[in-house]
Design a protein around this motif. Structure first.
Motif, short mmCIF file in Angstrom:
data_model
loop_
_atom_site.label_atom_id
_atom_site.label_comp_id
_atom_site.label_asym_id
_atom_site.label_seq_id
_atom_site.Cartn_x
_atom_site.Cartn_y
_atom_site.Cartn_z
N UNK A 155 50.12 29.03 -28.75
CA UNK A 155 50.32 27.46 -28.35
C UNK A 155 51.10 27.48 -27.07
N UNK A 156 50.61 26.88 -26.00
CA UNK A 156 51.61 26.76 -24.73
C UNK A 156 51.62 25.40 -24.45
N UNK A 157 52.77 25.04 -23.63
CA UNK A 157 53.12 23.79 -22.86
C UNK A 157 52.27 23.82 -21.42
N UNK A 158 51.60 22.77 -21.16
CA UNK A 158 50.93 23.00 -19.79
C UNK A 158 50.50 21.61 -19.08
N UNK A 159 49.80 21.74 -17.94
CA UNK A 159 49.53 20.69 -17.22
C UNK A 159 48.35 20.99 -16.41
N UNK A 160 47.64 20.14 -15.85
CA UNK A 160 46.38 20.27 -15.18
C UNK A 160 46.61 20.41 -13.76
N UNK A 225 44.86 25.76 -15.71
CA UNK A 225 45.94 24.93 -15.95
C UNK A 225 47.04 25.73 -15.38
N UNK A 226 48.24 24.88 -15.45
CA UNK A 226 49.69 25.28 -15.32
C UNK A 226 50.51 25.44 -16.54
N UNK A 244 46.47 25.18 -25.11
CA UNK A 244 47.49 24.49 -24.08
C UNK A 244 47.63 23.04 -24.37
N UNK A 245 48.87 22.70 -24.60
CA UNK A 245 49.06 21.29 -25.00
C UNK A 245 49.72 20.67 -23.87
N UNK A 246 48.84 19.63 -23.56
CA UNK A 246 49.15 18.74 -22.06
C UNK A 246 50.29 17.80 -22.67
N UNK A 247 50.97 17.19 -21.73
CA UNK A 247 51.97 16.13 -21.74
C UNK A 247 51.66 14.91 -22.64
N UNK A 248 50.52 14.33 -22.22
CA UNK A 248 49.83 13.29 -22.81
C UNK A 248 49.16 13.40 -24.17
N UNK A 249 49.34 14.58 -24.75
CA UNK A 249 48.86 14.81 -26.10
C UNK A 249 47.51 15.78 -26.36
N UNK A 250 46.63 15.74 -25.13
CA UNK A 250 45.43 16.64 -25.27
C UNK A 250 45.77 18.02 -25.35
N UNK A 251 45.09 18.65 -26.20
CA UNK A 251 45.22 20.05 -26.49
C UNK A 251 43.84 20.76 -25.68
N UNK A 252 44.17 21.80 -24.91
CA UNK A 252 42.82 22.33 -24.47
C UNK A 252 42.62 23.77 -25.05
N UNK A 309 44.04 39.12 -17.35
CA UNK A 309 42.91 38.50 -18.12
C UNK A 309 42.64 37.08 -17.37
N UNK A 310 41.40 36.83 -17.18
CA UNK A 310 40.99 35.33 -16.49
C UNK A 310 40.47 34.41 -17.79
N UNK A 311 40.66 33.34 -17.63
CA UNK A 311 40.14 32.40 -18.78
C UNK A 311 39.42 31.30 -18.45
N UNK A 312 38.51 30.71 -19.52
CA UNK A 312 37.45 29.71 -19.10
C UNK A 312 38.04 28.34 -20.12
N UNK A 313 37.80 27.31 -19.79
CA UNK A 313 38.15 26.42 -20.77
C UNK A 313 36.99 25.99 -21.76
N UNK A 314 37.35 26.06 -23.10
CA UNK A 314 36.26 25.86 -24.15
C UNK A 314 36.05 24.50 -24.67
N UNK A 315 34.93 24.22 -25.06
CA UNK A 315 34.57 22.61 -25.44
C UNK A 315 35.52 22.23 -26.42
N UNK A 316 35.95 20.90 -26.07
CA UNK A 316 36.99 20.21 -26.88
C UNK A 316 36.47 20.09 -28.62
#
Length: 421
Positions: A155-160, A225-226, A244-252, A309-316
């Protein structure tokens, strides 16, 4: 016109080099499995950062798939009735969403779909005993005890967007990364692949971690993401998927997309060899502590592992990361296995102990994942879930265990007399 791959056909020695490169793996990052559904360098002695050493021995001859499974009796499974069977039912139903389209799982999955949505322990046990036969997993030497390790979802903290705090990029798959499925050239090399990039008319190795971190790879614009911590990002790559948990609460949810083709090198082992850590401290937690004390040495240490390793965003909304079966995996109900010996998707009764403990951990789990470091007939990687607590359990888990595999009646298995060297 010559292609970058023509030399593969003309130079057998080059093919051998590529085969060796293709066999490289790390821990729980998936790497060489033709579906993802990456083959996970799976977790491993996981201590999530502990790969297996390349063998210097001549490889054993190939044995038929599933040929190390030995017929067993349900009464052999001591503790099965106390193994919280009902809690494993949601994981089995998720697996059936894929298995129902495959023989010989169809009939068993159809029956499962018509059971009560919330079955009792007795109903679950009766279902498996009626529609499945049980087999004990064994090793090639005939033994029935193997290694059970653990993995988890970081579980990481991040931003778009890049900010002063979030400045470490999590990259998507590069446009110039080439994957060659060797079976398309040599059918006997099924499930083998190599990676690289084209320079002129030649296929050359892809950029190493050090080259990527120094900006040599054309990755600008590929940032998904960053995040705020390079060590957590490194262990995300080791595990192969995470949140990856974003500051506004969304988890990716992010999952493995590809890898640069380089073999994984354990930074924990490197620290031990350099005298920076003792062997008992070379766990994920110990490495993170070392990194906090030595920020100036960190990047050089990370660069000793050339794999990237390279990543992809998965469905919410997924209940867990995607495993090798292509379905979300559930905490404490899924293991990664070697699919040469245990059919992917099979229910497994796992008899082991909790990390650093003699307390029994007997669970019905689903073999819905794989891993590059998960090799052998009695070998499992136990998925602990997401976050720091799960990471501590995964990092400490290195237990002995036994495994019994449930297969639908009339599941096609090889002749038991043809599997021994």
């Amino acid at each position: 016109m010559n292609t970058p791959f023509d030399s593969l056909r003309k130079q057998p020695w080059l093919l051998l080099v590529l085969m060796l490169a293709a066999c490289g793996g790390h821990e729980h990052v998936r790497v060489e499995q033709p579906c993802h559904c990456p083959e996970m360098p799976a977790p491993s002695v996981q201590v999530p950062d502990q790969p297996t050493q390349p063998s210097t021995q001549v490889p054993a001859r190939k044995i038929p798939d599933y040929s190390l499974l030995r017929p067993a009796r349900w009464q052999d499974l001591a503790g099965l009735e106390q193994a919280q069977l009902k809690a494993a039912w949601p994981a089995w139903l998720l697996g059936c969403s894929t298995l129902k389209n495959r023989q010989p799982w169809q009939a068993a999955c159809e029956v499962a779909a018509h059971l009560p949505q919330n079955p009792t322990e007795g109903q679950v046990l009766a279902y498996f005993q009626q529609y499945f036969d049980v087999y004990q997993a064994t090793n090639q030497d005939g033994s029935d005890i193997g290694l059970v390790t653990g993995y988890y979802e970081p579980l990481l903290k991040g931003s778009r967007v890049k900010t002063a705090r979030y400045r470490y990029p999590l990259y998507g798959r590069p446009d110039d990364l080439i994957t060659v499925e060797l079976a398309s050239l040599f059918p006997e090399l099924a499930n083998k692949r190599v990676r690289g990039r084209v320079v002129g008319n030649k296929l050359v190795p892809y950029f190493t971690r050090a080259e990527i971190e120094s900006g040599m790879a054309p990755l600008a614009g590929r940032e998904l993401l960053w995040v705020d911590d390079p060590v957590e990002l490194f262990f995300l790559q080791v595990q192969g998927s995470g949140l990856v948990q974003l500051d506004h609460g969304e988890s990716v949810h992010v999952g493995y997309a590809d890898q640069n083709g380089m073999s994984y090198q354990s930074i924990g082992r490197t620290l031990v060899e350099r005298g920076e850590l003792t062997l008992d401290k070379a766990s994920m937690q110990g490495i993170k502590q070392w990194a906090r004390r030595n920020p100036g040495k960190l990047q050089e240490l990370l660069n000793t592992n050339p794999s990237y390793v390279f990543f992809r965003e998965l469905p919410p909304g997924l209940p867990g990361p995607l495993g090798a079966l292509g379905v979300p995996i559930l905490a404490e109900r899924v293991i990664a296995v070697d699919p040469r010996f245990i059919p992917l998707g099979a229910p497994v009764f796992l008899a082991t102990t909790y990390p650093n403990s003699s307390t029994p951990l007997n669970r019905l789990v689903m073999a819905q994942d794989t891993g590059g470091a998960i090799k052998g007939g009695v070998r499992a990687d136990f998925f602990w879930g997401a976050g720091d607590a799960a990471g501590r359990q995964a990092g400490a888990m290195k237990q002995e265990g036994r495994m019994w595999v449930f297969l639908p009646k009339n599941f096609p298995l090889p002749d038991p007399g043809s599997d021994r060297p």
